[in-house]
Design an enzyme around this catalytic site. Sequence first.
Site, PDB file in Angstrom:
ATOM      1  N   CYS A   1       0.728  -0.402   0.045  1.00  0.00           N
ATOM      2  CA  CYS A   1       0.158   0.101  -0.330  1.00  0.00           C
ATOM      3  C   CYS A   1       0.682   1.143   0.060  1.00  0.00           C
ATOM      4  O   CYS A   1       1.953   0.932   0.511  1.00  0.00           O
ATOM      5  CB  CYS A   1      -1.188   0.701   1.082  1.00  0.00           C
ATOM      6  SG  CYS A   1      -0.321   0.256   2.958  1.00  0.00           S
TER       7      CYS A   1
ATOM      8  N   GLU B   1      -6.648   0.301  11.841  1.00  0.00           N
ATOM      9  CA  GLU B   1      -5.453  -0.656  10.999  1.00  0.00           C
ATOM     10  C   GLU B   1      -6.544  -0.874  10.659  1.00  0.00           C
ATOM     11  O   GLU B   1      -7.094  -1.576  10.519  1.00  0.00           O
ATOM     12  CB  GLU B   1      -4.338  -1.342  12.152  1.00  0.00           C
ATOM     13  CG  GLU B   1      -3.823  -1.997  11.088  1.00  0.00           C
ATOM     14  CD  GLU B   1      -2.010  -1.235  10.323  1.00  0.00           C
ATOM     15  OE1 GLU B   1      -2.300  -1.878   9.517  1.00  0.00           O
ATOM     16  OE2 GLU B   1      -1.952  -0.289  11.144  1.00  0.00           O
TER      17      GLU B   1
ATOM     18  N   ARG C   1      -8.310  -0.356   7.446  1.00  0.00           N
ATOM     19  CA  ARG C   1      -9.207  -0.019   7.261  1.00  0.00           C
ATOM     20  C   ARG C   1     -10.428  -0.088   8.501  1.00  0.00           C
ATOM     21  O   ARG C   1     -11.661  -0.379   7.862  1.00  0.00           O
ATOM     22  CB  ARG C   1     -10.188  -0.528   5.728  1.00  0.00           C
ATOM     23  CG  ARG C   1      -9.428  -0.037   3.873  1.00  0.00           C
ATOM     24  CD  ARG C   1     -10.279  -0.397   3.344  1.00  0.00           C
ATOM     25  NE  ARG C   1      -9.365  -0.119   2.064  1.00  0.00           N
ATOM     26  CZ  ARG C   1      -9.770   0.794   1.227  1.00  0.00           C
ATOM     27  NH1 ARG C   1     -10.998   0.399   0.666  1.00  0.00           N
ATOM     28  NH2 ARG C   1      -9.244   0.764  -0.252  1.00  0.00           N
TER      29      ARG C   1
ATOM     30  N   ASP D   1     -15.301  -0.888   4.409  1.00  0.00           N
ATOM     31  CA  ASP D   1     -14.203   0.285   5.266  1.00  0.00           C
ATOM     32  C   ASP D   1     -15.094   0.455   6.341  1.00  0.00           C
ATOM     33  O   ASP D   1     -16.694   0.078   6.526  1.00  0.00           O
ATOM     34  CB  ASP D   1     -14.579   1.466   4.542  1.00  0.00           C
ATOM     35  CG  ASP D   1     -13.682   2.709   5.214  1.00  0.00           C
ATOM     36  OD1 ASP D   1     -13.591   2.717   6.088  1.00  0.00           O
ATOM     37  OD2 ASP D   1     -12.449   3.005   4.096  1.00  0.00           O
TER      38      ASP D   1
ATOM     39  N   ARG E   1     -14.158   2.167   9.361  1.00  0.00           N
ATOM     40  CA  ARG E   1     -13.339   3.304   9.787  1.00  0.00           C
ATOM     41  C   ARG E   1     -14.795   4.582  10.547  1.00  0.00           C
ATOM     42  O   ARG E   1     -15.741   4.235   9.897  1.00  0.00           O
ATOM     43  CB  ARG E   1     -12.451   3.963   9.478  1.00  0.00           C
ATOM     44  CG  ARG E   1     -11.213   3.012   9.188  1.00  0.00           C
ATOM     45  CD  ARG E   1     -10.031   4.157   7.442  1.00  0.00           C
ATOM     46  NE  ARG E   1     -10.990   3.397   6.495  1.00  0.00           N
ATOM     47  CZ  ARG E   1      -9.990   3.462   5.918  1.00  0.00           C
ATOM     48  NH1 ARG E   1      -8.596   4.611   5.365  1.00  0.00           N
ATOM     49  NH2 ARG E   1     -10.376   4.178   3.843  1.00  0.00           N
TER      50      ARG E   1
ATOM     51  N   THR F   1      -6.621  13.720   0.399  1.00  0.00           N
ATOM     52  CA  THR F   1      -7.619  12.510   1.365  1.00  0.00           C
ATOM     53  C   THR F   1      -7.242  12.610  -0.822  1.00  0.00           C
ATOM     54  O   THR F   1      -7.995  12.831  -1.414  1.00  0.00           O
ATOM     55  CB  THR F   1      -8.959  12.456   1.604  1.00  0.00           C
ATOM     56  OG1 THR F   1      -9.119  10.810   1.763  1.00  0.00           O
ATOM     57  CG2 THR F   1      -9.918  12.767   0.967  1.00  0.00           C
TER      58      THR F   1
END
Length: 122
Positions: A16, A42, A44, A77, A79, A100
């Site tokens: 990544c 960590e 996502r 995701d 998060r 972003t």
Amino acid sequence: LHDACMTSEILRSIKCDCEAQLRLSQRLLAQEGGMLIYTPQEGRGIGLAKKVEAYRLQHEAQLDTVDANRALGEPDDARSYACVPGILANLGIRSIRLLTNNPFKAAALRDLGVRVDSCRPL
């Protein structure tokens, strides 16, 4: 707003570009001003152990990150940015310019009431 990536930022994984994005953000903030909020999310938001398992699936089954997470029964995701409005309020910050590549971040922040004036890709 940066999410932790132990595999890239500490272990220097080439899977990544999180570490490169963090360093670029730091350079831009040093030049233009601003602040970095670093969140411990960590993989996502699925955690380090699941992220390593997703890496295995990416390698063995040739899956991308999202498909590997799905194969593990995890969301695309996971998060959460629920802490961000409070951090910004405590610092007296009323709006942000977000660095972003992830449109989810801007939408998630707006949903939490954060005024996102602009998004700049990294």
